[in-house]
Design a protein around this motif. Structure first.
Motif, short mmCIF file in Angstrom:
data_model
loop_
_atom_site.label_atom_id
_atom_site.label_comp_id
_atom_site.label_asym_id
_atom_site.label_seq_id
_atom_site.Cartn_x
_atom_site.Cartn_y
_atom_site.Cartn_z
N LEU A 100 0.83 -1.22 0.00
CA LEU A 100 0.00 0.00 0.00
C LEU A 100 0.86 1.27 0.00
CD1 LEU A 100 -2.65 -1.20 2.61
CD2 LEU A 100 -2.98 -1.00 0.15
N ASP A 101 2.04 1.19 -0.59
CA ASP A 101 2.99 2.29 -0.62
C ASP A 101 3.00 2.89 -2.03
OD1 ASP A 101 5.54 3.66 -1.07
OD2 ASP A 101 6.10 2.95 0.92
N LEU A 102 2.64 4.16 -2.15
CA LEU A 102 2.56 4.82 -3.45
C LEU A 102 3.90 4.81 -4.18
CD1 LEU A 102 1.01 6.52 -5.56
CD2 LEU A 102 1.62 8.54 -4.23
N ASP A 103 4.98 5.09 -3.46
CA ASP A 103 6.31 5.10 -4.09
C ASP A 103 6.69 3.72 -4.62
OD1 ASP A 103 6.65 7.79 -3.59
OD2 ASP A 103 7.62 7.46 -1.65
N LYS A 104 6.31 2.68 -3.86
CA LYS A 104 6.58 1.32 -4.31
C LYS A 104 5.79 0.99 -5.57
CE LYS A 104 8.09 -1.99 -0.81
NZ LYS A 104 7.69 -3.18 -0.04
N GLU A 105 4.54 1.42 -5.61
CA GLU A 105 3.72 1.18 -6.79
C GLU A 105 4.36 1.80 -8.03
OE1 GLU A 105 -0.41 2.14 -6.60
OE2 GLU A 105 -0.70 1.25 -4.62
N MET A 106 4.81 3.04 -7.88
CA MET A 106 5.42 3.73 -9.01
C MET A 106 6.72 3.07 -9.44
SD MET A 106 4.55 7.70 -8.06
CE MET A 106 4.97 8.33 -9.68
N GLU A 107 7.50 2.64 -8.45
CA GLU A 107 8.77 1.98 -8.76
C GLU A 107 8.56 0.65 -9.47
OE1 GLU A 107 12.74 1.45 -9.20
OE2 GLU A 107 11.69 3.27 -8.58
N TYR A 108 7.58 -0.11 -9.01
CA TYR A 108 7.31 -1.41 -9.64
C TYR A 108 6.81 -1.24 -11.07
CZ TYR A 108 8.11 -4.60 -5.72
OH TYR A 108 8.69 -5.36 -4.74
N LEU A 109 6.01 -0.23 -11.30
CA LEU A 109 5.55 0.03 -12.67
C LEU A 109 6.74 0.29 -13.59
CD1 LEU A 109 2.43 2.30 -11.99
CD2 LEU A 109 2.40 0.10 -13.19
N LYS A 110 7.69 1.05 -13.11
CA LYS A 110 8.89 1.34 -13.91
C LYS A 110 9.74 0.08 -14.11
CE LYS A 110 9.08 6.09 -12.19
NZ LYS A 110 9.80 7.03 -11.27
N VAL A 111 9.89 -0.71 -13.05
CA VAL A 111 10.67 -1.95 -13.14
C VAL A 111 10.06 -2.91 -14.15
CG1 VAL A 111 11.33 -4.05 -11.88
CG2 VAL A 111 11.70 -1.81 -10.83
N LEU A 112 8.74 -3.06 -14.09
CA LEU A 112 8.08 -3.97 -15.02
C LEU A 112 8.23 -3.49 -16.46
CD1 LEU A 112 4.83 -4.79 -12.99
CD2 LEU A 112 6.77 -6.31 -13.43
N ARG A 113 8.24 -2.19 -16.66
CA ARG A 113 8.49 -1.65 -18.01
C ARG A 113 9.90 -2.00 -18.45
NH1 ARG A 113 8.79 -1.03 -22.41
NH2 ARG A 113 8.21 0.70 -23.80
N GLU A 114 10.87 -1.86 -17.55
CA GLU A 114 12.27 -2.19 -17.88
C GLU A 114 12.45 -3.68 -18.17
OE1 GLU A 114 14.36 -0.81 -14.48
OE2 GLU A 114 14.10 1.32 -14.97
N LYS A 115 11.65 -4.51 -17.50
CA LYS A 115 11.72 -5.96 -17.71
C LYS A 115 10.98 -6.39 -18.97
CE LYS A 115 13.95 -6.98 -13.88
NZ LYS A 115 15.33 -7.53 -13.92
N MET A 116 10.40 -5.42 -19.67
CA MET A 116 9.71 -5.66 -20.94
C MET A 116 8.54 -6.63 -20.80
SD MET A 116 12.95 -5.85 -23.58
CE MET A 116 11.88 -6.15 -24.99
N VAL A 117 7.81 -6.52 -19.70
CA VAL A 117 6.62 -7.37 -19.58
C VAL A 117 5.65 -7.01 -20.70
CG1 VAL A 117 6.86 -7.68 -17.09
CG2 VAL A 117 5.46 -5.79 -17.97
N ASP A 118 4.85 -7.98 -21.12
CA ASP A 118 3.91 -7.74 -22.21
C ASP A 118 2.69 -6.97 -21.76
OD1 ASP A 118 5.64 -9.15 -23.83
OD2 ASP A 118 4.54 -11.04 -23.66
N GLY A 119 2.39 -7.01 -20.45
CA GLY A 119 1.24 -6.30 -19.92
C GLY A 119 1.22 -6.39 -18.41
N ILE A 120 0.32 -5.65 -17.78
CA ILE A 120 0.26 -5.60 -16.32
C ILE A 120 -1.20 -5.72 -15.85
CG2 ILE A 120 0.65 -4.18 -14.26
CD1 ILE A 120 2.96 -2.84 -15.73
N LEU A 121 -1.42 -6.61 -14.86
CA LEU A 121 -2.67 -6.62 -14.10
C LEU A 121 -2.41 -5.79 -12.86
CD1 LEU A 121 -4.14 -10.24 -14.17
CD2 LEU A 121 -4.93 -8.24 -15.41
N TYR A 122 -3.16 -4.74 -12.69
CA TYR A 122 -2.86 -3.76 -11.64
C TYR A 122 -3.96 -3.75 -10.59
CZ TYR A 122 -1.48 0.71 -9.59
OH TYR A 122 -1.09 1.70 -8.72
N MET A 123 -3.58 -4.06 -9.36
CA MET A 123 -4.51 -4.01 -8.24
C MET A 123 -4.03 -2.98 -7.23
SD MET A 123 -5.22 -8.07 -7.75
CE MET A 123 -3.84 -8.61 -8.73
N SER A 124 -4.91 -2.10 -6.84
CA SER A 124 -4.57 -1.08 -5.86
C SER A 124 -5.84 -0.58 -5.21
CB SER A 124 -3.85 0.09 -6.54
OG SER A 124 -3.60 1.14 -5.63
N ASN A 125 -5.75 -0.18 -3.95
CA ASN A 125 -6.93 0.36 -3.29
C ASN A 125 -7.34 1.71 -3.87
OD1 ASN A 125 -7.43 -1.72 -1.55
ND2 ASN A 125 -6.11 -0.93 0.06
#
Length: 332
Positions: A100-125
């Motif tokens: 539930l950490d906003l900074d972590k959410e933003m960091e993970y989004l960037k990391v997943l982009r760098e890892k070239m994932v094909d897509g993201i299922l995003y769950m957040s409150n």
């Protein structure tokens, strides 16, 4: 030594290009040849070089999943539904827990982009403006689960949380309860928990019941929040029912009441939310709003895979059905 694509081609008696077409599901290979290639792959236990393949195709066959709290009993069933569908289509999952950490959410989004994932299922409150802005910048195929953005820019899977909470509180009113407390979350970020609070308020208003701030505790959805919340409420007011924004919260409230020799449901009715497995084995068994957790994950994953493969969606926003499950934490 691991088998190569050249070994597979030799075993099947075809060209390397034919093996590549089979691996990439290109429909120009006849069924008999395709069968030979697949049998050779199985016999040699061939596994494609994902790195080399992704450089060529710009695909990694990997999907990122961002969840708010891995310790919550709610999310594992969603993950299971999503993973079962991902396995059918030969996708791997990379799981990210944000606490539930906003900074972590933003960091993970960037990391997943760098890892070239094909897509993201995003769950957040909640979907704060910073997150929405970042998602738009990264331009990754995305499906929201459990939430929906204000402008409905992103495909989503959820339930009608306001209506579900409204039904839960109306159920308590129909049991003859006059003083109904609320434990959960409320804020102005448009998240799912604020929708539940809105449902609580709406039900009170329509039943001509006054909204009393002394009956509201909004610090979280964990067991300890339910425990602390009910103590704080009953120290100020006498209540006859409580609606909790999660089952864990409801269990914490019941434990606190039990320690004070207050019986559930004889003295106070309790309703939870989600219908996690423990709700059916806890004592007393919880009356709760059941969310279709597995279906939320599987529907979301099917939508995301369609988007990745540039297929048309049947619809962009799925609102799945919920159910009020009657058990033993409310009077019959």
């Amino acid at each position: 030594m691991a088998a190569s694509i050249k070994d597979v081609a030799k075993e099947a008696g075809v060209s390397i290009a034919t093996v590549s077409r089979v691996l990439n599901n290109i429909d120009v290979v006849n069924e008999e040849t395709k069968k030979k290639v697949l049998e050779a792959i199985k016999k040699l236990q061939y596994r494609p070089n994902i790195v080399a393949r992704s450089l060529k195709t710009q695909r990694t066959s990997t999907i990122g999943m961002i969840i708010p709290d891995i310790s919550s009993q709610f999310y594992p069933e969603i993950v299971r539904g999503a993973e079962d569908v991902a396995n059918i289509y030969n996708y791997n999952i990379m799981l990210c827990n944000t606490d539930l950490d906003l900074d972590k959410e933003m960091e993970y989004l960037k990391v997943l982009r760098e890892k070239m994932v094909d897509g993201i299922l995003y769950m957040s409150n909640s979907l704060q403006p910073k997150i929405v802005e970042l998602i738009e910048q990264l331009q990754i195929p995305m499906v929201l689960i459990e939430n929906i953005d204000d402008q409905k820019k992103f495909p989503s899977v959820t339930i009608d949380n306001e209506s579900a909470a409204y039904d839960a509180v109306n159920y308590l009113v129909q049991k003859g309860n006059k003083k109904i407390a609320y434990i959960g979350h409320k804020n102005n970020e448009g998240n799912v928990n604020s929708f539940r609070y809105l449902g609580y308020k709406k039900a009170l208003k329509e039943n001509n019941m006054k909204l009393d701030e002394d009956l509201i505790y909004c610090e979280g959805l964990k067991v300890e929040d339910g425990y602390k919340g009910i103590i704080k409420i009953i120290e100020k007011q006498k209540i006859d029912a409580v609606f909790c924004g999660s089952d864990e919260c409801a269990m914490g409230a019941i434990n606190a009441l039990r320690e004070r020799n207050i019986k559930v449901p004889e003295d106070i009715d309790v309703v939870g939310f989600n219908d996690v497995y423990e709700a059916s084995v806890f004592y007393p068994k919880l009356t709760t709003i059941a969310q279709p957790m597995y279906d939320m994950g599987s529907v979301g994953m099917r939508m995301l895979i369609k988007i990745i493969n540039k297929q048309k969606l049947g619809q962009s926003h799925y609102i799945l059905p919920y159910q009020l499950v009657e058990r033993d934490s409310c009077k019959k």
